[in-house]
Scaffold this motif. Structure first.
Motif, PDB file in Angstrom:
ATOM      1  N   ALA A 392       0.828  -1.208   0.000  1.00 31.93           N
ATOM      2  CA  ALA A 392       0.000   0.000   0.000  1.00 31.93           C
ATOM      3  C   ALA A 392       0.861   1.255   0.000  1.00 31.93           C
ATOM      4  O   ALA A 392       0.586   2.217  -0.727  1.00 31.93           O
ATOM      5  N   VAL A 393       1.920   1.254   0.807  1.00 29.87           N
ATOM      6  CA  VAL A 393       2.791   2.424   0.912  1.00 29.87           C
ATOM      7  C   VAL A 393       3.472   2.723  -0.427  1.00 29.87           C
ATOM      8  O   VAL A 393       3.732   3.884  -0.757  1.00 29.87           O
ATOM      9  N   ALA A 394       3.738   1.687  -1.211  1.00 27.37           N
ATOM     10  CA  ALA A 394       4.373   1.897  -2.514  1.00 27.37           C
ATOM     11  C   ALA A 394       3.564   2.867  -3.369  1.00 27.37           C
ATOM     12  O   ALA A 394       4.128   3.626  -4.172  1.00 27.37           O
ATOM     13  N   TYR A 395       2.247   2.868  -3.201  1.00 21.61           N
ATOM     14  CA  TYR A 395       1.398   3.801  -3.949  1.00 21.61           C
ATOM     15  C   TYR A 395       1.197   5.110  -3.194  1.00 21.61           C
ATOM     16  O   TYR A 395       1.147   6.179  -3.812  1.00 21.61           O
ATOM     17  N   LEU A 396       1.093   5.043  -1.884  1.00 23.49           N
ATOM     18  CA  LEU A 396       0.927   6.265  -1.104  1.00 23.49           C
ATOM     19  C   LEU A 396       2.160   7.162  -1.181  1.00 23.49           C
ATOM     20  O   LEU A 396       2.065   8.371  -0.944  1.00 23.49           O
ATOM     21  N   MET A 397       3.311   6.593  -1.505  1.00 29.50           N
ATOM     22  CA  MET A 397       4.520   7.397  -1.607  1.00 29.50           C
ATOM     23  C   MET A 397       4.466   8.379  -2.772  1.00 29.50           C
ATOM     24  O   MET A 397       5.137   9.416  -2.738  1.00 29.50           O
ATOM     25  N   SER A 398       3.683   8.086  -3.794  1.00 27.71           N
ATOM     26  CA  SER A 398       3.618   9.011  -4.927  1.00 27.71           C
ATOM     27  C   SER A 398       3.030  10.356  -4.534  1.00 27.71           C
ATOM     28  O   SER A 398       3.628  11.401  -4.812  1.00 27.71           O
ATOM     29  N   PRO A 399       1.856  10.406  -3.875  1.00 25.37           N
ATOM     30  CA  PRO A 399       1.397  11.725  -3.412  1.00 25.37           C
ATOM     31  C   PRO A 399       2.332  12.344  -2.377  1.00 25.37           C
ATOM     32  O   PRO A 399       2.489  13.572  -2.336  1.00 25.37           O
ATOM     33  N   ALA A 400       2.977  11.507  -1.546  1.00 24.25           N
ATOM     34  CA  ALA A 400       3.931  12.054  -0.569  1.00 24.25           C
ATOM     35  C   ALA A 400       5.124  12.683  -1.283  1.00 24.25           C
ATOM     36  O   ALA A 400       5.583  13.776  -0.922  1.00 24.25           O
ATOM     37  N   TRP A 401       5.645  11.996  -2.302  1.00 26.44           N
ATOM     38  CA  TRP A 401       6.752  12.558  -3.081  1.00 26.44           C
ATOM     39  C   TRP A 401       6.329  13.860  -3.765  1.00 26.44           C
ATOM     40  O   TRP A 401       7.098  14.822  -3.851  1.00 26.44           O
ATOM     41  N   PHE A 402       5.099  13.854  -4.274  1.00 24.80           N
ATOM     42  CA  PHE A 402       4.612  15.042  -4.984  1.00 24.80           C
ATOM     43  C   PHE A 402       4.610  16.256  -4.056  1.00 24.80           C
ATOM     44  O   PHE A 402       5.113  17.333  -4.407  1.00 24.80           O
ATOM     45  N   VAL A 403       4.056  16.099  -2.863  1.00 25.64           N
ATOM     46  CA  VAL A 403       4.016  17.194  -1.898  1.00 25.64           C
ATOM     47  C   VAL A 403       5.437  17.593  -1.487  1.00 25.64           C
ATOM     48  O   VAL A 403       5.769  18.782  -1.388  1.00 25.64           O
ATOM     49  N   LEU A 404       6.275  16.584  -1.241  1.00 27.28           N
ATOM     50  CA  LEU A 404       7.643  16.858  -0.813  1.00 27.28           C
ATOM     51  C   LEU A 404       8.418  17.622  -1.881  1.00 27.28           C
ATOM     52  O   LEU A 404       9.156  18.572  -1.588  1.00 27.28           O
ATOM     53  N   LEU A 405       8.262  17.239  -3.125  1.00 23.05           N
ATOM     54  CA  LEU A 405       8.967  17.928  -4.206  1.00 23.05           C
ATOM     55  C   LEU A 405       8.505  19.368  -4.343  1.00 23.05           C
ATOM     56  O   LEU A 405       9.306  20.267  -4.637  1.00 23.05           O
ATOM     57  N   VAL A 406       7.224  19.608  -4.137  1.00 27.84           N
ATOM     58  CA  VAL A 406       6.729  20.988  -4.183  1.00 27.84           C
ATOM     59  C   VAL A 406       7.383  21.816  -3.080  1.00 27.84           C
ATOM     60  O   VAL A 406       7.836  22.952  -3.308  1.00 27.84           O
ATOM     61  N   PHE A 407       7.475  21.245  -1.879  1.00 27.03           N
ATOM     62  CA  PHE A 407       8.121  21.946  -0.771  1.00 27.03           C
ATOM     63  C   PHE A 407       9.564  22.299  -1.132  1.00 27.03           C
ATOM     64  O   PHE A 407      10.004  23.437  -0.970  1.00 27.03           O
ATOM     65  N   TRP A 408      10.301  21.298  -1.604  1.00 31.73           N
ATOM     66  CA  TRP A 408      11.720  21.542  -1.879  1.00 31.73           C
ATOM     67  C   TRP A 408      11.913  22.497  -3.043  1.00 31.73           C
ATOM     68  O   TRP A 408      12.873  23.268  -3.085  1.00 31.73           O
ATOM     69  N   GLN A 501       0.548  10.000 -12.224  1.00 31.22           N
ATOM     70  CA  GLN A 501      -0.476   8.996 -12.522  1.00 31.22           C
ATOM     71  C   GLN A 501      -0.819   8.167 -11.291  1.00 31.22           C
ATOM     72  O   GLN A 501      -1.992   7.849 -11.046  1.00 31.22           O
ATOM     73  N   GLN A 502       0.184   7.807 -10.489  1.00 31.50           N
ATOM     74  CA  GLN A 502      -0.101   7.041  -9.279  1.00 31.50           C
ATOM     75  C   GLN A 502      -0.832   7.894  -8.252  1.00 31.50           C
ATOM     76  O   GLN A 502      -1.688   7.383  -7.513  1.00 31.50           O
ATOM     77  N   THR A 503      -0.515   9.185  -8.200  1.00 30.67           N
ATOM     78  CA  THR A 503      -1.239  10.080  -7.299  1.00 30.67           C
ATOM     79  C   THR A 503      -2.710  10.141  -7.694  1.00 30.67           C
ATOM     80  O   THR A 503      -3.610  10.112  -6.841  1.00 30.67           O
ATOM     81  N   ARG A 504      -2.975  10.206  -8.992  1.00 32.55           N
ATOM     82  CA  ARG A 504      -4.359  10.182  -9.472  1.00 32.55           C
ATOM     83  C   ARG A 504      -5.027   8.849  -9.125  1.00 32.55           C
ATOM     84  O   ARG A 504      -6.210   8.818  -8.737  1.00 32.55           O
ATOM     85  N   ALA A 505      -4.282   7.747  -9.273  1.00 34.59           N
ATOM     86  CA  ALA A 505      -4.841   6.429  -8.965  1.00 34.59           C
ATOM     87  C   ALA A 505      -5.200   6.311  -7.489  1.00 34.59           C
ATOM     88  O   ALA A 505      -6.239   5.747  -7.121  1.00 34.59           O
ATOM     89  N   VAL A 506      -4.336   6.865  -6.628  1.00 34.64           N
ATOM     90  CA  VAL A 506      -4.624   6.856  -5.186  1.00 34.64           C
ATOM     91  C   VAL A 506      -5.888   7.659  -4.904  1.00 34.64           C
ATOM     92  O   VAL A 506      -6.757   7.238  -4.120  1.00 34.64           O
ATOM     93  N   GLY A 507      -6.015   8.805  -5.558  1.00 38.08           N
ATOM     94  CA  GLY A 507      -7.212   9.626  -5.367  1.00 38.08           C
ATOM     95  C   GLY A 507      -8.471   8.887  -5.775  1.00 38.08           C
ATOM     96  O   GLY A 507      -9.488   8.926  -5.066  1.00 38.08           O
TER      97      GLY A 507
END
Length: 623
Positions: A392-408, A501-507
């Protein structure tokens, strides 16, 4: 094809029913007593370094952030860093364990065992019939030439909803049966009602005919296994009376397009290291990937019957990504679940285009996220729970990465143009990043993160490049290193697209709703421009917004490679479907299975061509 109330049964043996009770996830289970084995040291070698490395990184970043005082968003940022980095370090430590484990002698085929009656099961759903039966022909021919003590029977279990496809399946089955080698019986069954999809297909076989078979080797429609690989798994199961399931490590074959070749090269060049490490630390609490694995039939029937679960909207849902759950239930009852990555001759194909890969990934995303609701199942082994959680985390990491990259991205500019710093002047929630350290610390973090992400690839490539025999099977050192650089570059380009795409899939999965059951695309056909634009519009829009941010000096320049990938998502998706035949040798990302096609794949292609020709001759134009 005789018709009955529940099935359209073409040709099956006499019924041999086996009871398969539905499991209660809230009830305790009487476990078998099994011999303990393995060492906890392998697990400590994976998890302890990962936790220490993550803790040290967070401690260092916390010290930087504390210089100007911690805000709420800085705590969020620090948490996101820890959540993402721990999984990167786990992959690195798994590679380390894989290297250490590879130095140990390989387990030899057991020689003393009782013969098993093994059913080879091929569940299919609206697949190309000549491909399925062509693969079956090659496997049967290879298997019959072995001097095996086991008895094998092939079952093609169809859930095809398309009647024209079913007619072609029957004709292909008749052709296979007419030419099948002696010693292996071949059967075919088509269900008229696709109750519970693949899970129901296998349950139907178990409850109807499973009692006559000690083991079942589950294959996918695109699976290929040599006779030696099949026999090896049967020997292992016969020798280990406590084993309920033994999973092989399928290698990817048949890749002709850019995207498929990326996956095939990665699977061959680096995948073995991760697989070896996973086998070492998972030990008797391995996982199941749904195919190319042998299962003890009665153990599976007694322990792995899946109930329906309640969805987010309270609706009744079938358990998706059922293989993880079935492995967990087998281990819960005391059966070993083993992973043998060194079993050679186990193959499967891979999606040929980026879009086909994403469509398959969406189904997997929904199933893996569903597992979060099953973590409380009573009696599961902690490692089994970890497998489900990690999926499950393998997919949840995509939105987490997305938010993290925006921060950085926002933190990485100088103090005069930093968006975060602008907002901080009016909102104390935003991070107080020290001006003199914003650029250097974000850069250091990114260098560390990218280095860790690339470590498994670099380690695998380094071992191969340093081994003369190994590098020769990749076409020589120059060809291999060219393929390595090309694969890494393309993987970096496709990563941001997959993240979105994975962030969209999680949504979509979080919003609930039912998932459509569609046949998986096996051919690498290019999609028209309209489809590409419709599929990748979100990545393109995000990329153009980031371009505007770069032009205005609002975000960090290190985001430029990601911006490029997102803006170019449509042409990159089109590139994924390009066949590599005309490309220069150094750009084809050759691996052993593309340079020297496995003999069983060659035989399967010949058998497919024969069956397809026969089907074309018999095809009658529709009125």
């Amino acid at each position: 094809m005789p018709d009955t109330a529940d099935h359209i049964i073409a040709l099956m043996p006499a019924p041999a029913p086996l009871v398969m009770p539905t499991q209660d996830f809230g009830a305790s289970v009487q476990k078998r007593r099994i011999a303990r084995g393995g060492s906890i040291l392998w697990r400590l070698a994976v998890f302890v370094p990962a936790m220490i490395g993550t803790a040290l990184l967070m401690w260092g970043l916390h010290g930087v952030l504390m210089q100007a005082g911690m805000t709420i968003l800085e705590w969020v940022l620090l948490s996101l860093i820890g959540m993402t980095f721990i999984w990167v370090t786990l992959a690195v430590s798994t590679v380390g364990v894989g290297l250490a484990g590879r130095m140990r002698p390989q387990h030899v085929d057991p020689s003393a065992h009782d013969p098993l009656n093994v059913a080879l099961l091929i569940p299919i759903y609206n697949e190309v019939p000549w491909d399925v039966f062509g693969n079956a022909t090659a496997m049967m021919d290879d298997l019959v030439n072995r001097d095996s003590v086991h008895n094998y029977t092939l079952f093609v279990l169809s859930d095809s909803s398309d009647d024209a496809t079913a007619v072609q399946e029957w004709k292909a089955f008749e052709a296979l049966r007419a030419t099948a080698p002696k010693g292996i019986d071949i059967y075919y069954r088509r269900r008229s009602e696709n109750t519970d999809k693949k899970v129901g297909n296998l349950v139907d076989w178990i409850t109807g005919w499973g009692a006559d078979y000690d083991a079942m080797l589950v294959l996918d429609a695109d699976s290929l296994m040599t006779g030696r690989a099949i026999d090896r798994l049967a020997n292992e199961l016969a020798a280990d009376v406590d084993a309920g399931l033994i999973q092989s490590f399928p290698q990817l074959v048949g890749a002709e397009t850019v995207f498929a070749r990326i996956q095939q090269f990665s699977n061959t060049a680096y995948g073995w290291l991760l697989a070896e490490g996973l086998a070492r630390w998972s030990q008797h609490e391995g996982n199941y990937w749904g195919h190319n694995a042998i299962i003890r039939t009665r153990a599976f029937a007694a322990t792995a019957g899946l109930p329906h679960v309640k969805g987010l909207r309270g609706d009744d849902q079938l358990i998706l990504s059922h293989d993880f759950v079935e492995a967990s239930l087998l281990r819960r009852a005391g059966w070993r679940v083993r992973f043998l990555p060194r079993v050679t001759g186990s193959f499967e194909e891979t999606p040929g285009t980026l879009i086909d890969y994403v469509l398959r990934d969406r189904r997997w995303c929904r199933g893996n996220l569903q597992h979060l609701r099953l973590l409380g199942t009573r009696g599961l082994h902690p490692i089994s729970r970890f497998h489900m959680f990690q999926g499950a985390v393998a997919y949840l990491m995509s939105p987490a990465w997305f938010v993290l990259l925006v921060f950085w991205a926002l933190l990485g500019r100088d103090a005069d143009t930093n968006v975060i710093r602008y907002f901080n002047e009016t909102n104390p929630l935003f991070p107080n990043w020290p001006p003199e350290m914003s650029h250097i610390d974000s850069t250091v973090f990114l260098v560390i993160m990218y280095a860790m992400l690339l470590t498994p690839k670099i380690a695998g490539a380094g071992i191969i490049a340093a081994n003369g025999k190994a590098v020769r099977v990749f076409g020589g050192r120059v060809t291999f290193l060219s393929a390595f650089v090309t694969e890494v570059a393309l993987s970096i380009l496709y990563a941001p697209i997959l993240m979105v795409q994975q962030t969209r899939a999680v949504g979509r999965a979080m919003m609930g709703g039912s998932a459509k059951w569609t046949a998986q695309a096996r051919t690498a056909d290019a999609y028209p421009l309209r489809t590409l634009i419709r599929f990748h519009w979100m990545e393109t829009v995000i990329g153009l917004m980031l371009v505007a941010g770069l032009a205005a000096g609002l975000i960090s320049l290190w985001l430029l490679p990601i911006v490029f990938s997102l803006v170019m998502s449509v042409p990159l998706s089109a590139l994924s479907a390009v066949h590599l035949g005309p490309a220069p040798a150094g750009l084809r990302m050759h691996s052993p299975n593309s340079l020297r096609e496995p003999a069983i794949l060659t035989r399967a292609k010949r058998a497919r061509a024969v069956l397809r020709t026969a089907a074309d001759k018999e095809r009658v134009p529709a009125e």
